[in-house]
Enzyme design. Structure first.
Site, PDB file in Angstrom:
ATOM      1  CD  GLU A   1       8.526  34.427 109.681  1.00  0.00           C
ATOM      2  OE1 GLU A   1       8.186  34.774 108.532  1.00  0.00           O
ATOM      3  OE2 GLU A   1       9.341  33.504 109.903  1.00  0.00           O
TER       4      GLU A   1
ATOM      5  CG  ASP B   1       6.139  34.917 106.166  1.00  0.00           C
ATOM      6  OD1 ASP B   1       6.355  33.686 106.118  1.00  0.00           O
ATOM      7  OD2 ASP B   1       7.050  35.774 106.247  1.00  0.00           O
TER       8      ASP B   1
ATOM      9  CB  ILE C   1      10.530  38.109 103.371  1.00  0.00           C
ATOM     10  CG1 ILE C   1      10.678  39.618 103.278  1.00  0.00           C
ATOM     11  CG2 ILE C   1      11.333  37.374 102.266  1.00  0.00           C
ATOM     12  CD1 ILE C   1      10.539  40.229 101.920  1.00  0.00           C
ATOM     13  CG  ASP C   2       6.662  32.011 103.092  1.00  0.00           C
ATOM     14  OD1 ASP C   2       6.909  31.653 104.254  1.00  0.00           O
ATOM     15  OD2 ASP C   2       6.437  31.205 102.182  1.00  0.00           O
TER      16      ASP C   2
ATOM     17  CB  THR D   1      13.523  34.500 105.155  1.00  0.00           C
ATOM     18  OG1 THR D   1      12.218  34.972 105.482  1.00  0.00           O
ATOM     19  CG2 THR D   1      14.543  35.538 105.592  1.00  0.00           C
TER      20      THR D   1
ATOM     21  CG  ASP E   1       5.345  30.050 106.987  1.00  0.00           C
ATOM     22  OD1 ASP E   1       5.758  29.253 107.859  1.00  0.00           O
ATOM     23  OD2 ASP E   1       5.925  31.106 106.701  1.00  0.00           O
TER      24      ASP E   1
END
Ligand code: LIP
Length: 270
Positions: free
Chosen positions: A70, A85, A87-88, A90, A211
Site C-alpha cells: 500500500e 497492507d 496496517i489495515d 490505519t 485490503d
C-alpha cells in the site's frame, strides 16, 4: 507454481505475519507520524515500518518474487506477487482503536493462493491456502450457516474515494433487505469476520487490492462466496467487493449490484 515452492511460501508467510503483527502491536502503544494522504485517508510511521519489515523478510527468502505494498507501491514483476497492507485500519490505529490488522496475500499467475491476516491486539492470526481451508489460530473456520437476511449483520466499508450518496444508497438498499449493518474501518478484518462467521457479509463499492488480497481467500476457503474481485485491472485500480455466506448471495448481489453478470466497475467510480 510447484507445490514445494508454495509450501515454502506458506511456511514463511505464517512466521512473517506473526512478526509483523508483533511490530504493529509495539508501535500501536505510541502511534507516531500520523499524516493525511487524503480526506479520512491516514498514514502513520507504522505503516511504512511494518511494510518494510514484511518486504525485507520476504525478499530474503524469495528474491525473484514481485511485491505490491500500500505504501511502497510495486517492486519487481512476474507471476509470483505478494500484496501487502501493513496496517489495515490505519484510522483506527491512529486514533488508538485496536481494530486493525496486517494483511499479506500471495497470488500466482493472478490467482490468490495464500493469505494471512494478523490482528495483533486480539491475538488472532488467520491463514489460508487455496484448496486447503482457512484457519484462525490454527483452528478451522467456516462462514455462518443458517443465517437469513432478517437476522444478518452486513459490514459496509466506506472511503472518501466515492461520493457519499453511493454509500447512503447502498446502506438504504441493504437495510431494506432486513439486515443490519456496521462499519468498523478495516476491510481485511471485516472480510476475515465473514470467514469465521462473525459477519455474514461484507461489501465496499471501491476497495484496494491490498485490503482484500488475503482475506478474500479466507472467505472462499471457509465456504463463503465472493465476487470476482480480481477481474480486469483490480490489482492496480481496486474494485468493488462483496463477500458473504452462500445463502445470502442472491439477496446481497441484488441489493448491492456487486457480482451481477453485467457488472461495470466504471459505473461505481463515477
Ligand atoms: C481501509 C480499508 C477499509 C476502508 C477504509 C480504508 P487502510 O484501509 O480497509 O475497508 O473502508 O477507508 O481504506 O487505509 O486502513 O489500509
Amino acid at each position: 507454481m510447484k507445490e514445494g515452492e508454495l509450501d515454502a511460501r506458506q511456511e514463511a508467510l505464517a512466521a512473517i505475519a506473526r512478526e509483523a503483527g508483533e511490530r504493529a502491536r509495539k508501535l500501536f502503544s505510541n502511534p507516531a507520524g500520523v499524516k493525511l494522504k487524503g480526506v479520512q485517508d491516514f498514514i502513520t510511521a507504522a505503516d511504512g515500518e511494518v511494510e518494510r519489515l514484511i518486504i525485507e523478510r520476504l525478499k530474503a527468502r524469495f528474491p525473484h518474487d514481485a511485491f505490491l505494498g500500500e505504501e511502497g507501491g510495486t517492486q519487481g514483476s512476474g507471476d509470483a506477487l505478494w500484496i501487502i497492507d501493513p496496517i489495515d485500519g490505519t484510522a483506527n490505529f491512529a486514533y488508538g482503536i485496536p481494530h486493525f490488522c496486517v494483511s499479506i496475500g500471495f497470488l500466482s499467475a493472478g490467482e490468490p493462493m495464500l493469505g494471512a491476516v494478523c490482528a495483533p491486539m486480539y491475538d488472532e492470526l488467520y491463514l489460508a491456502r487455496r484448496g486447503r481451508g482457512a484457519l484462525r489460530n490454527g483452528r478451522p473456520i467456516r462462514v455462518a450457516g443458517g443465517v437469513e437476511m432478517g437476522q444478518a449483520l452486513i459490514e459496509l466499508g466506506w472511503s472518501s474515494r466515492l461520493p457519499a450518496k453511493a454509500y447512503t444508497a447502498l446502506l438504504e438498499r441493504v437495510l431494506a433487505t432486513g439486515a443490519t449493518f456496521r462499519r468498523a474501518g478495516s476491510g481485511a478484518l471485516g472480510l476475515a469476520y465473514v470467514a469465521d462467521g462473525r459477519n455474514h457479509g461484507y461489501c465496499e463499492l471501491h476497495i484496494n487490492s491490498w485490503d482484500v488480497a488475503a482475506a478474500l481467500l479466507l472467505v472462499r476457503e471457509a465456504g463463503g462466496w465472493t465476487n470476482d474481485f480480481f477481474a480486469g485491472d483490480a490489482i492496480a485500480r481496486g474494485n468493488a467487493v462483496l463477500a458473504c455466506a452462500p445463502q445470502l448471495q442472491e439477496a446481497l448481489v441484488a441489493a448491492t449490484g456487486v457480482g451481477q453478470a453485467n457488472e461495470k466497475f466504471e459505473r461505481r467510480i463515477s
